[in-house]
Motif scaffolding. Structure first.
Motif, PDB file in Angstrom:
ATOM      1  N   THR A 219      -0.605   0.522  -5.497  1.00 48.93           N
ATOM      2  CA  THR A 219       0.773   0.694  -5.963  1.00 48.93           C
ATOM      3  C   THR A 219       1.001   2.159  -6.326  1.00 48.93           C
ATOM      4  O   THR A 219       0.051   2.907  -6.582  1.00 48.93           O
ATOM      5  CB  THR A 219       1.081  -0.160  -7.205  1.00 48.93           C
ATOM      6  N   LEU A 220       2.258   2.548  -6.397  1.00 46.10           N
ATOM      7  CA  LEU A 220       2.610   3.899  -6.830  1.00 46.10           C
ATOM      8  C   LEU A 220       2.121   4.149  -8.255  1.00 46.10           C
ATOM      9  O   LEU A 220       1.586   5.217  -8.564  1.00 46.10           O
ATOM     10  CB  LEU A 220       4.127   4.096  -6.738  1.00 46.10           C
ATOM     11  N   ALA A 221       2.271   3.166  -9.115  1.00 54.35           N
ATOM     12  CA  ALA A 221       1.851   3.305 -10.508  1.00 54.35           C
ATOM     13  C   ALA A 221       0.343   3.525 -10.638  1.00 54.35           C
ATOM     14  O   ALA A 221      -0.102   4.192 -11.574  1.00 54.35           O
ATOM     15  CB  ALA A 221       2.284   2.091 -11.323  1.00 54.35           C
ATOM     16  N   ASP A 222      -0.431   2.976  -9.714  1.00 51.33           N
ATOM     17  CA  ASP A 222      -1.882   3.215  -9.765  1.00 51.33           C
ATOM     18  C   ASP A 222      -2.180   4.707  -9.701  1.00 51.33           C
ATOM     19  O   ASP A 222      -3.124   5.184 -10.335  1.00 51.33           O
ATOM     20  CB  ASP A 222      -2.595   2.499  -8.617  1.00 51.33           C
ATOM     21  N   HIS A 223      -1.379   5.451  -8.950  1.00 48.28           N
ATOM     22  CA  HIS A 223      -1.578   6.897  -8.863  1.00 48.28           C
ATOM     23  C   HIS A 223      -0.875   7.629 -10.000  1.00 48.28           C
ATOM     24  O   HIS A 223      -1.502   8.367 -10.752  1.00 48.28           O
ATOM     25  CB  HIS A 223      -1.070   7.439  -7.523  1.00 48.28           C
TER      26      HIS A 223
ATOM     27  N   MET B 148       0.850  -1.174   0.000  1.00 45.38           N
ATOM     28  CA  MET B 148       0.000   0.000   0.000  1.00 45.38           C
ATOM     29  C   MET B 148       0.892   1.232   0.000  1.00 45.38           C
ATOM     30  O   MET B 148       1.902   1.281   0.667  1.00 45.38           O
ATOM     31  CB  MET B 148      -0.897  -0.035   1.235  1.00 45.38           C
ATOM     32  N   ILE B 149       0.502   2.228  -0.780  1.00 42.71           N
ATOM     33  CA  ILE B 149       1.196   3.505  -0.887  1.00 42.71           C
ATOM     34  C   ILE B 149       0.254   4.584  -0.393  1.00 42.71           C
ATOM     35  O   ILE B 149      -0.939   4.586  -0.730  1.00 42.71           O
ATOM     36  CB  ILE B 149       1.590   3.792  -2.359  1.00 42.71           C
ATOM     37  N   LEU B 150       0.782   5.512   0.404  1.00 40.55           N
ATOM     38  CA  LEU B 150      -0.009   6.643   0.882  1.00 40.55           C
ATOM     39  C   LEU B 150       0.430   7.896   0.138  1.00 40.55           C
ATOM     40  O   LEU B 150       1.588   8.309   0.222  1.00 40.55           O
ATOM     41  CB  LEU B 150       0.170   6.843   2.387  1.00 40.55           C
ATOM     42  N   GLU B 151      -0.475   8.479  -0.606  1.00 34.08           N
ATOM     43  CA  GLU B 151      -0.253   9.768  -1.267  1.00 34.08           C
ATOM     44  C   GLU B 151      -0.624  10.856  -0.269  1.00 34.08           C
ATOM     45  O   GLU B 151      -1.694  10.817   0.341  1.00 34.08           O
ATOM     46  CB  GLU B 151      -1.150   9.867  -2.501  1.00 34.08           C
ATOM     47  N   VAL B 152       0.266  11.830  -0.101  1.00 32.65           N
ATOM     48  CA  VAL B 152       0.039  12.939   0.823  1.00 32.65           C
ATOM     49  C   VAL B 152       0.181  14.241   0.047  1.00 32.65           C
ATOM     50  O   VAL B 152       1.217  14.489  -0.579  1.00 32.65           O
ATOM     51  CB  VAL B 152       1.046  12.908   1.992  1.00 32.65           C
TER      52      VAL B 152
ATOM     53  N   GLY C 146      -6.898   0.537  -8.419  1.00 26.75           N
ATOM     54  CA  GLY C 146      -5.853   0.635  -7.415  1.00 26.75           C
ATOM     55  C   GLY C 146      -6.179   1.538  -6.247  1.00 26.75           C
ATOM     56  O   GLY C 146      -5.444   1.569  -5.265  1.00 26.75           O
ATOM     57  N   TYR C 147      -7.287   2.272  -6.332  1.00 19.68           N
ATOM     58  CA  TYR C 147      -7.707   3.143  -5.236  1.00 19.68           C
ATOM     59  C   TYR C 147      -8.156   2.285  -4.054  1.00 19.68           C
ATOM     60  O   TYR C 147      -8.865   1.302  -4.229  1.00 19.68           O
ATOM     61  CB  TYR C 147      -8.858   4.037  -5.703  1.00 19.68           C
ATOM     62  N   ILE C 148      -7.740   2.697  -2.838  1.00 17.95           N
ATOM     63  CA  ILE C 148      -8.188   2.008  -1.624  1.00 17.95           C
ATOM     64  C   ILE C 148      -9.094   2.915  -0.799  1.00 17.95           C
ATOM     65  O   ILE C 148     -10.215   2.544  -0.473  1.00 17.95           O
ATOM     66  CB  ILE C 148      -6.986   1.533  -0.781  1.00 17.95           C
TER      67      ILE C 148
END
Length: 97
Positions: free
Chosen positions: A58-62, A1-5, A34-36
């Motif tokens: 994933t990072l690529a999902d964003h 899981m990746i957290l976008e801030v 890929g959104y959670i």
């Protein structure tokens, strides 16, 4: 899981309009592959500052899936004109301790 801030500095006086636009825009991001989850929080000390937290698989999902999609163009149209300065977006990963 990746957290976008993302720290979002909204033009003073535009907070209500931004929040209304975000209520529409969140429907776009929540349907992306890929959104959670996401949270938008308002700053107590500075009423025109927000923090957006988005969890992606994933990072690529964003960076690729969302940012290179046609849906992102609608996200930009709804939200990007509210920011001054434009937000810095960073990505964080879990640390195994």
């Amino acid at each position: 899981m990746i957290l976008e801030v993302a720290i979002l500095n909204v033009i003073p006086g535009e907070e209500n309009a931004f929040e209304k636009a975000f209520s529409l825009a969140q429907n776009i991001i929540s349907k992306m592959a890929g959104y959670i989850s996401h949270q938008l929080k308002g700053c107590i000390e500075n009423s025109s500052r927000y923090i957006l937290l988005v969890e992606w698989k994933t990072l690529a999902d964003h960076t690729e899936g969302f940012r290179q999609s046609k849906e992102y163009q609608e996200w930009k149209r709804l939200l990007h004109h509210f920011y001054d300065p434009f937000p810095v977006v960073e990505h964080y990963k879990d640390i195994e301790l």
